[in-house]
Write a protein that holds these residues in place. Sequence first.
Motif, short mmCIF file in Angstrom:
data_model
loop_
_atom_site.label_atom_id
_atom_site.label_comp_id
_atom_site.label_asym_id
_atom_site.label_seq_id
_atom_site.Cartn_x
_atom_site.Cartn_y
_atom_site.Cartn_z
N VAL A 294 -13.77 2.78 3.23
CA VAL A 294 -13.95 1.95 2.05
C VAL A 294 -15.40 2.09 1.62
O VAL A 294 -16.31 2.05 2.45
N GLN A 295 -15.64 2.28 0.33
CA GLN A 295 -17.02 2.33 -0.15
C GLN A 295 -17.51 0.90 -0.31
O GLN A 295 -16.87 0.09 -0.99
N ARG A 296 -18.64 0.57 0.35
CA ARG A 296 -19.19 -0.78 0.35
C ARG A 296 -20.58 -0.78 -0.25
O ARG A 296 -21.40 0.08 0.07
N PHE A 297 -20.83 -1.79 -1.09
CA PHE A 297 -22.11 -1.91 -1.77
C PHE A 297 -22.61 -3.34 -1.60
O PHE A 297 -21.98 -4.29 -2.08
N LYS A 298 -23.72 -3.48 -0.90
CA LYS A 298 -24.27 -4.80 -0.61
C LYS A 298 -24.85 -5.45 -1.85
O LYS A 298 -25.38 -4.78 -2.73
N PHE A 299 -24.77 -6.78 -1.88
CA PHE A 299 -25.42 -7.55 -2.93
C PHE A 299 -26.93 -7.46 -2.71
O PHE A 299 -27.41 -7.58 -1.59
N VAL A 300 -27.67 -7.22 -3.80
CA VAL A 300 -29.12 -7.07 -3.71
C VAL A 300 -29.86 -8.25 -4.33
O VAL A 300 -30.76 -8.82 -3.72
N LYS A 301 -29.46 -8.63 -5.57
CA LYS A 301 -30.15 -9.75 -6.22
C LYS A 301 -29.41 -10.17 -7.48
O LYS A 301 -28.55 -9.44 -7.98
N VAL B 258 -18.58 -12.88 1.64
CA VAL B 258 -18.75 -12.62 3.07
C VAL B 258 -19.85 -13.55 3.55
O VAL B 258 -21.03 -13.33 3.26
N GLY B 259 -19.45 -14.63 4.20
CA GLY B 259 -20.43 -15.63 4.59
C GLY B 259 -21.06 -16.25 3.35
O GLY B 259 -20.37 -16.73 2.46
N GLU B 260 -22.38 -16.17 3.26
CA GLU B 260 -23.09 -16.76 2.13
C GLU B 260 -23.52 -15.74 1.09
O GLU B 260 -24.39 -16.00 0.28
N THR B 261 -22.92 -14.53 1.12
CA THR B 261 -23.28 -13.50 0.16
C THR B 261 -22.02 -12.77 -0.32
O THR B 261 -20.91 -13.14 0.03
N LEU B 262 -22.21 -11.74 -1.13
CA LEU B 262 -21.10 -10.97 -1.68
C LEU B 262 -21.20 -9.51 -1.26
O LEU B 262 -22.29 -9.02 -0.96
N VAL B 263 -20.07 -8.83 -1.30
CA VAL B 263 -20.02 -7.38 -1.12
C VAL B 263 -19.04 -6.82 -2.15
O VAL B 263 -18.03 -7.46 -2.45
N GLU C 192 -30.46 -11.71 -11.37
CA GLU C 192 -31.52 -12.02 -12.33
C GLU C 192 -30.87 -12.31 -13.67
O GLU C 192 -30.19 -11.45 -14.24
N ASP C 193 -31.09 -13.49 -14.19
CA ASP C 193 -30.57 -13.89 -15.50
C ASP C 193 -29.09 -13.56 -15.63
O ASP C 193 -28.28 -14.12 -14.90
N ASN C 194 -28.74 -12.65 -16.52
CA ASN C 194 -27.33 -12.32 -16.79
C ASN C 194 -26.86 -11.08 -16.02
O ASN C 194 -25.88 -10.47 -16.40
N ARG C 195 -27.59 -10.70 -14.97
CA ARG C 195 -27.24 -9.49 -14.20
C ARG C 195 -27.04 -9.80 -12.72
O ARG C 195 -27.80 -10.55 -12.14
N ILE C 196 -26.01 -9.15 -12.17
CA ILE C 196 -25.73 -9.21 -10.73
C ILE C 196 -25.90 -7.80 -10.21
O ILE C 196 -25.22 -6.88 -10.66
N TYR C 197 -26.81 -7.61 -9.24
CA TYR C 197 -27.13 -6.28 -8.72
C TYR C 197 -26.53 -6.08 -7.34
O TYR C 197 -26.75 -6.87 -6.42
N PHE C 198 -25.77 -5.01 -7.22
CA PHE C 198 -25.30 -4.52 -5.93
C PHE C 198 -26.01 -3.19 -5.68
O PHE C 198 -26.68 -2.66 -6.56
N ASP C 199 -25.86 -2.64 -4.52
CA ASP C 199 -26.48 -1.37 -4.15
C ASP C 199 -25.92 -0.24 -5.01
O ASP C 199 -24.86 0.30 -4.73
N GLY C 200 -26.61 0.06 -6.12
CA GLY C 200 -26.17 1.14 -7.00
C GLY C 200 -25.28 0.73 -8.16
O GLY C 200 -24.88 1.57 -8.95
#
Length: 164
Positions: A112-119, A88-93, A121-129
């Motif tokens: 639809v349950q939506r979870f924003k991209f947060v950050k 979505v634009g320059e980020t992910l959802v 780090e190394d080998n991890r991709i963090y979304f909201d929860g």
Amino acid sequence: MNHYLSLCLLVCIGTHAQNTVVYEEGSIVPKMNLSEIAWMEGHWIGEAFGGITEEIWGPPLGNSMLFSFKLVVDNAVAFYELGHIRQVGETLVFELKHFGSDLKGWEEKEEVQRFKFVKREDNRIYFDGFTFEKISNTEINIYALIEQADEIKEEVKFNYKRQL
């Protein structure tokens, strides 16, 4: 009511756990490209909730990666999820919907349950929860912050092995 409904993966706002983070309202959503999580592509099998879990992730195509999830307990489907990670634009959802074993949706038709991209780090991709962790080319972990029917909030770890 199906007791697996209580296992519905709902992000718990304002709760932190060891491997998951939550999006804080007003935070800037960082830039992220779908190609940075393309390692999720594949057929994955694990165990959780007293059964076998299966996730199948398609490759990045059309600015999204489609996935299906299935929980099988005592040789019967407990529930499914269908969703995607999309650009979505320059980020992910990360977005998903739940379905019973009869394919009747749990969420309302337009919900639809939506979870924003947060950050990242190394080998991890963090979304909201939710956290997606690459252990190797043949093993991943997905951590999900869930809320049980009795409102107890906990983090669940899904360890998956790639099926070849």
